[in-house]
Design an enzyme around this catalytic site. Structure first.
Site, short mmCIF file in Angstrom:
data_model
loop_
_atom_site.label_atom_id
_atom_site.label_comp_id
_atom_site.label_asym_id
_atom_site.label_seq_id
_atom_site.Cartn_x
_atom_site.Cartn_y
_atom_site.Cartn_z
N ASN A 7 -6.76 7.00 -5.28
CA ASN A 7 -6.05 7.18 -4.00
C ASN A 7 -6.39 8.58 -3.50
OD1 ASN A 7 -4.33 7.40 -1.86
ND2 ASN A 7 -2.47 6.93 -3.00
N ARG A 88 -7.89 2.97 -2.70
CA ARG A 88 -6.87 2.65 -1.71
C ARG A 88 -7.43 3.05 -0.34
NH1 ARG A 88 -1.70 6.05 0.18
NH2 ARG A 88 -0.84 4.46 1.53
N HIS A 177 2.07 -0.51 3.23
CA HIS A 177 2.64 -0.79 1.89
C HIS A 177 2.26 -2.19 1.40
CE1 HIS A 177 6.23 2.15 2.61
NE2 HIS A 177 5.26 2.77 1.95
N ARG A 236 10.58 10.27 8.33
CA ARG A 236 10.21 9.50 9.53
C ARG A 236 11.45 8.85 10.13
NH1 ARG A 236 5.77 6.32 6.41
NH2 ARG A 236 4.53 8.08 5.70
N GLU A 379 1.15 0.13 -7.55
CA GLU A 379 0.03 -0.08 -6.63
C GLU A 379 -1.30 0.19 -7.31
OE1 GLU A 379 1.36 1.37 -2.38
OE2 GLU A 379 2.62 2.28 -3.89
#
Ligand code: AMP
Length: 392
Positions: A7, A88, A177, A236, A379
């Site tokens: 990632n 990713r 996601h 956020r 992940e």
């Protein structure tokens, strides 16, 4: 097979090496502050954490250190022992509805998508290039955050804006996601031995999203054109009226980018509490009687609860609700409050079973109309599993 899951961010690179199909984690680590000075990397091996301060001028240098660590620690004898690398990639636009093998054509397409993810995709591309240069003979795979959500129907993914915006510029909901929601759906479906499950997957971390899944297909998800919309997150805002943007630009003499930055980095739990974006700090604030911390957490819980109710309706009744990621796996009180708020759906928590952190657990009571599980996400493993499937 030894498969590396990567990632890459603009100044960081996280990796985990797995042995598959055993799903065994061999080594993991993070390179930080690449290209910005005071760089270092940390490695986790056999339960031990090692930190080394090194000059990481760019991602290529980080990749060379990584290869050196793998060979020095006898994880691999030579580069031939590395069977594949999964990367990713945040945005696959409408081009990719599943993971793909990286080739020159892929590099062209992904470059053309930079407009849609101007911060994340260039960082992902930098990581891919560094590995392709260093290991040209190792197959590499791209795993997209957006791909799982490509099954949404137009009725869900379109915004009610001029249709030409969608046709000309690809303005639509993409969702993010996806790798986590797919992993959760796979894990719970395999556990319950069903491939027709209707799942409400709640990924609550620093970034948060909900996903409604019917028999492995995404029906709807709460993030949108970008990861800014939907739930209240660490920093956020989640859903807001876009008219706020020009209003604040005018009031505070700010540019559009500055206001967007406020919505991305200074809002959410941080914006409301004025204390922190981290839910552990928020919980501590609540314990100490900080009203704005309590308000921030209550807003987050209500938002999640209302999305659960909406997704339950969209699915025609969910079979299972799952909680994952930092908050979903660990915050006992947040889970408790969210479930209280969906009592009208007949969902009931078992307080004792809910007293759990980071472990696969059924947390609802026997008479709950919809069972609720904590399902830890992974992940990195999902990326390695896709890599395995594509190259085996
Ligand atoms: P993630 O983005 O999945 O790493 O999740 C980060 C979020 O999870 C942060 O808000 C953390 O405060 C939260 N988190 C992690 N551990 C705990 C915990 N033990 N209790 C409450 N929140 C936690």
């Amino acid at each position: 097979m030894k498969l590396l899951s990567v990632n890459a961010g603009s100044s960081s690179l996280k990796f985990t090496l797995f042995e598959l199909p055993e799903k065994k984690e061999l080594i993991s680590g993070t390179f930080e502050k690449i290209g910005i000075g005071n760089s270092f990397y940390t490695i986790k091996l056999n339960g031990e954490k090692i930190k080394r301060e090194v000059d990481l001028k760019d991602h290529g240098v980080a990749v060379n250190y990584l290869i050196e660590e793998l060979t020095n620690n006898k994880i691999i004898d030579s580069l031939d022992d590395l069977d594949g690398i999964g990367h990713r990639v945040v945005h696959g636009g409408t081009y990719y509805n599943q993971s793909v093998i990286i080739d020159d054509k892929f590099m062209e397409v992904i470059n053309s998508l930079i407009d849609l993810a101007p911060i994340h995709n260039p960082a992902n591309i930098t990581g891919i290039k560094a590995f392709r240069d260093a290991l040209p003979n190792v197959p590499q795979i791209a795993v997209f955050d957006t791909a799982f959500h490509q099954t949404m129907e137009k009725t869900e993914y379109l915004y009610a804006v001029p249709y030409e915006w969608y046709e000309k510029y690809g303005v639509r909901k993409y969702g993010f996601h996806g790798t986590s929601h797919r992993y959760i759906n796979k894990t719970i479906s395999e556990y319950l031995g069903r491939d027709d499950l209707k799942v409400i997957s709640c990924h609550l971390g620093n970034g948060s999203s909900l996903c409604a899944i019917n028999a492995g297909k995404v029906v709807d998800t709460s993030m949108g054109f970008t990861p800014l919309t939907g739930l209240i997150m660490g920093t956020r805002s989640g859903d807001v009226d876009p008219s706020i943007i020009p209003f604040i630009m005018d009031k505070e003499n700010k540019t559009c980018d500055q206001v967007l930055n406020d919505l991305n980095k200074k809002s959410g739990l941080l914006g409301i509490s004025g204390v922190s974006s981290d839910s552990r700090d928020i919980e501590e604030g609540i314990e100490n009687g900080n009203e704005r911390c309590a308000l921030a957490n209550e807003m987050l819980c209500r938002k999640v609860a209302n999305y659960i109710a909406m997704y339950n309706n969209m699915l025609g009744g969910a079979d299972v609700i799952t909680f994952t990621a930092g908050i979903g796996e660990n915050s006992i009180d947040t889970r408790k409050r969210i479930i209280e708020l969906v009592e009208s759906l007949g969902v009931k928590l078992d307080a004792e079973k809910n007293d759990v952190r980071g472990k696969f657990t059924l947390i609802s009571s026997d008479d709950s109309k919809i069972p609720v599980y904590v399902v830890p996400t992974n992940e990195e493993l999902m990326i390695a599993m896709d890599t395995y499937e594509l190259i085996k």
